[in-house]
Design a protein around this motif. Structure first.
Motif, PDB file in Angstrom:
ATOM      1  N   VAL A  25      -3.289  14.557  16.166  1.00  0.00           N
ATOM      2  CA  VAL A  25      -4.093  13.612  16.944  1.00  0.00           C
ATOM      3  C   VAL A  25      -4.652  12.530  16.027  1.00  0.00           C
ATOM      4  CG1 VAL A  25      -6.158  13.348  18.364  1.00  0.00           C
ATOM      5  CG2 VAL A  25      -4.635  15.295  18.735  1.00  0.00           C
ATOM      6  N   TRP A  26      -5.158  12.944  14.862  1.00  0.00           N
ATOM      7  CA  TRP A  26      -5.692  11.969  13.914  1.00  0.00           C
ATOM      8  C   TRP A  26      -4.615  10.982  13.466  1.00  0.00           C
ATOM      9  CZ3 TRP A  26      -9.561   9.363  12.231  1.00  0.00           C
ATOM     10  CH2 TRP A  26      -9.477   8.698  11.011  1.00  0.00           C
ATOM     11  N   GLN A  27      -3.409  11.466  13.234  1.00  0.00           N
ATOM     12  CA  GLN A  27      -2.318  10.596  12.819  1.00  0.00           C
ATOM     13  C   GLN A  27      -2.044   9.533  13.874  1.00  0.00           C
ATOM     14  OE1 GLN A  27       1.572  12.441  12.354  1.00  0.00           O
ATOM     15  NE2 GLN A  27       2.160  10.954  10.794  1.00  0.00           N
ATOM     16  N   GLN A  28      -2.043   9.932  15.142  1.00  0.00           N
ATOM     17  CA  GLN A  28      -1.833   8.960  16.218  1.00  0.00           C
ATOM     18  C   GLN A  28      -2.956   7.934  16.269  1.00  0.00           C
ATOM     19  OE1 GLN A  28      -0.362  10.477  20.171  1.00  0.00           O
ATOM     20  NE2 GLN A  28      -0.714  12.449  19.203  1.00  0.00           N
ATOM     21  N   LEU A  29      -4.194   8.402  16.117  1.00  0.00           N
ATOM     22  CA  LEU A  29      -5.333   7.496  16.145  1.00  0.00           C
ATOM     23  C   LEU A  29      -5.271   6.529  14.967  1.00  0.00           C
ATOM     24  CD1 LEU A  29      -8.068   6.515  17.170  1.00  0.00           C
ATOM     25  CD2 LEU A  29      -9.144   8.433  15.956  1.00  0.00           C
ATOM     26  N   GLN A  30      -4.988   7.059  13.797  1.00  0.00           N
ATOM     27  CA  GLN A  30      -4.899   6.231  12.595  1.00  0.00           C
ATOM     28  C   GLN A  30      -3.829   5.163  12.747  1.00  0.00           C
ATOM     29  OE1 GLN A  30      -4.902   8.278   8.665  1.00  0.00           O
ATOM     30  NE2 GLN A  30      -2.934   7.288   8.377  1.00  0.00           N
ATOM     31  N   VAL A  42      -9.398   4.130  23.343  1.00  0.00           N
ATOM     32  CA  VAL A  42      -8.539   5.260  23.016  1.00  0.00           C
ATOM     33  C   VAL A  42      -8.790   6.355  24.042  1.00  0.00           C
ATOM     34  CG1 VAL A  42      -7.862   6.929  21.259  1.00  0.00           C
ATOM     35  CG2 VAL A  42      -8.711   4.667  20.574  1.00  0.00           C
ATOM     36  N   TRP A  43      -7.754   6.679  24.798  1.00  0.00           N
ATOM     37  CA  TRP A  43      -7.867   7.738  25.807  1.00  0.00           C
ATOM     38  C   TRP A  43      -7.239   9.017  25.261  1.00  0.00           C
ATOM     39  CZ3 TRP A  43      -4.270   8.051  30.667  1.00  0.00           C
ATOM     40  CH2 TRP A  43      -4.570   9.213  31.394  1.00  0.00           C
ATOM     41  N   PHE A  44      -8.085  10.008  25.011  1.00  0.00           N
ATOM     42  CA  PHE A  44      -7.615  11.324  24.587  1.00  0.00           C
ATOM     43  C   PHE A  44      -7.232  12.100  25.843  1.00  0.00           C
ATOM     44  CE2 PHE A  44     -10.135   9.769  21.116  1.00  0.00           C
ATOM     45  CZ  PHE A  44      -9.515  10.264  19.981  1.00  0.00           C
ATOM     46  N   ASP A  45      -5.959  12.106  26.129  1.00  0.00           N
ATOM     47  CA  ASP A  45      -5.451  12.684  27.368  1.00  0.00           C
ATOM     48  C   ASP A  45      -5.158  14.173  27.160  1.00  0.00           C
ATOM     49  OD1 ASP A  45      -4.448  13.022  29.891  1.00  0.00           O
ATOM     50  OD2 ASP A  45      -2.541  12.014  29.495  1.00  0.00           O
ATOM     51  N   LEU A  46      -5.878  15.003  27.891  1.00  0.00           N
ATOM     52  CA  LEU A  46      -5.744  16.456  27.750  1.00  0.00           C
ATOM     53  C   LEU A  46      -5.628  17.077  29.134  1.00  0.00           C
ATOM     54  CD1 LEU A  46      -5.952  18.868  25.678  1.00  0.00           C
ATOM     55  CD2 LEU A  46      -8.372  18.996  26.322  1.00  0.00           C
ATOM     56  N   ARG A 101      -5.169  -3.080  26.215  1.00  0.00           N
ATOM     57  CA  ARG A 101      -6.446  -2.590  25.671  1.00  0.00           C
ATOM     58  C   ARG A 101      -6.407  -1.104  25.371  1.00  0.00           C
ATOM     59  NH1 ARG A 101     -11.039  -0.574  28.256  1.00  0.00           N
ATOM     60  NH2 ARG A 101     -10.438  -1.306  30.328  1.00  0.00           N
ATOM     61  N   PHE A 102      -5.593  -0.357  26.085  1.00  0.00           N
ATOM     62  CA  PHE A 102      -5.587   1.098  25.988  1.00  0.00           C
ATOM     63  C   PHE A 102      -4.580   1.619  24.972  1.00  0.00           C
ATOM     64  CE2 PHE A 102      -8.108   1.391  29.775  1.00  0.00           C
ATOM     65  CZ  PHE A 102      -8.575   2.705  29.815  1.00  0.00           C
ATOM     66  N   ALA A 103      -4.932   2.738  24.341  1.00  0.00           N
ATOM     67  CA  ALA A 103      -3.991   3.562  23.584  1.00  0.00           C
ATOM     68  C   ALA A 103      -4.159   4.987  24.104  1.00  0.00           C
ATOM     69  CB  ALA A 103      -4.287   3.511  22.090  1.00  0.00           C
TER      70      ALA A 103
END
Length: 219
Positions: free
Chosen positions: A198-203, A138-142, A185-187
């Motif tokens: 952000v949590w909704q996307q991860l979930q 999971v890439w948290f892109d900021l 492999r990536f999200a």
């Protein structure tokens, strides 16, 4: 017979919100009855934590930096990650090899070919020619400028956090290159949003892979 082990890594520059959501996802997996190992890189073992202190605080050339990163990773894989996966645990790791390619490779401009060779040596599975890689990254892109604002008053920066914005723009480009190499492999999650979004996307990302049912948002 234990459930299949699951390896999820979390990537992104400091300030992207990884820590909050790693903890929330760990709670969600535990609530679902899974055993969770929460760990980080560089670090995760006594030896790797010592190497982490050197990497984050001591001046060194890019090759020395890369070698220490992979030495820490080797010990981490042998002592923590592989045993946990064999037990059927869920391993949630704050950064893994993609960070090395993003920071040392793209950010520092170090030879990516050397990094690939180190990756092949350190992450080769003993029973096959495949490399040990996360099941999901999971890439948290900021945007780097936003990350800098978030970190400005958070703590005294280490020698990576104190780099200029241009450095982190190169790091982001390095993550994008790794995503393009391994899109399955990536999200990629845009983390310049509310914590709930952000949590909704991860979930949703984890649910879509059938690993977890709906869970509540982090506090």
């Amino acid at each position: 017979m234990p459930a299949s082990g699951l390896f999820i890594s979390f990537e992104g520059i400091d300030g992207a919100g990884k820590s909050t959501h790693i903890a929330a996802l760990a709670d969600a997996f535990r609530a679902a009855g899974r055993s969770v190992v929460l760990t980080r890189e560089p670090g995760g073992t006594p030896l790797a934590e010592k190497l982490r202190e050197l990497v984050l605080n001591d001046a060194m050339d890019p090759l020395s930096e890369a070698l220490l990163m992979f030495a820490a990773r080797r010990d981490h894989l042998q002592q923590v990650i592989e045993p946990a996966l064999e037990r059927g645990d869920v391993v949630l790791c704050d950064r893994f090899t993609d960070a090395t390619f993003a920071y040392q490779g793209s950010g520092r401009g170090f030879d990516v070919g050397v990094l690939r060779q180190l990756e092949s040596w350190v992450q080769a599975r003993p029973d096959s020619t495949q490399l040990r890689q996360p099941d999901l990254t999971v890439w948290f892109d900021l945007p780097p400028a936003v990350a800098a604002q978030r970190l400005a008053s958070a703590r005294v920066p280490d020698r990576f956090e104190s780099q200029p914005v241009a450095f982190f723009e190169r790091v982001a480009a390095g993550y994008a290159a790794r995503l393009n190499e391994s899109p399955d492999r990536f999200a990629r999650i845009a983390s310049d949003q509310t914590k709930a979004s952000v949590w909704q996307q991860l979930q949703q990302t984890v649910e879509q892979r059938g690993w977890l049912r709906a869970a509540g948002a982090p506090a």
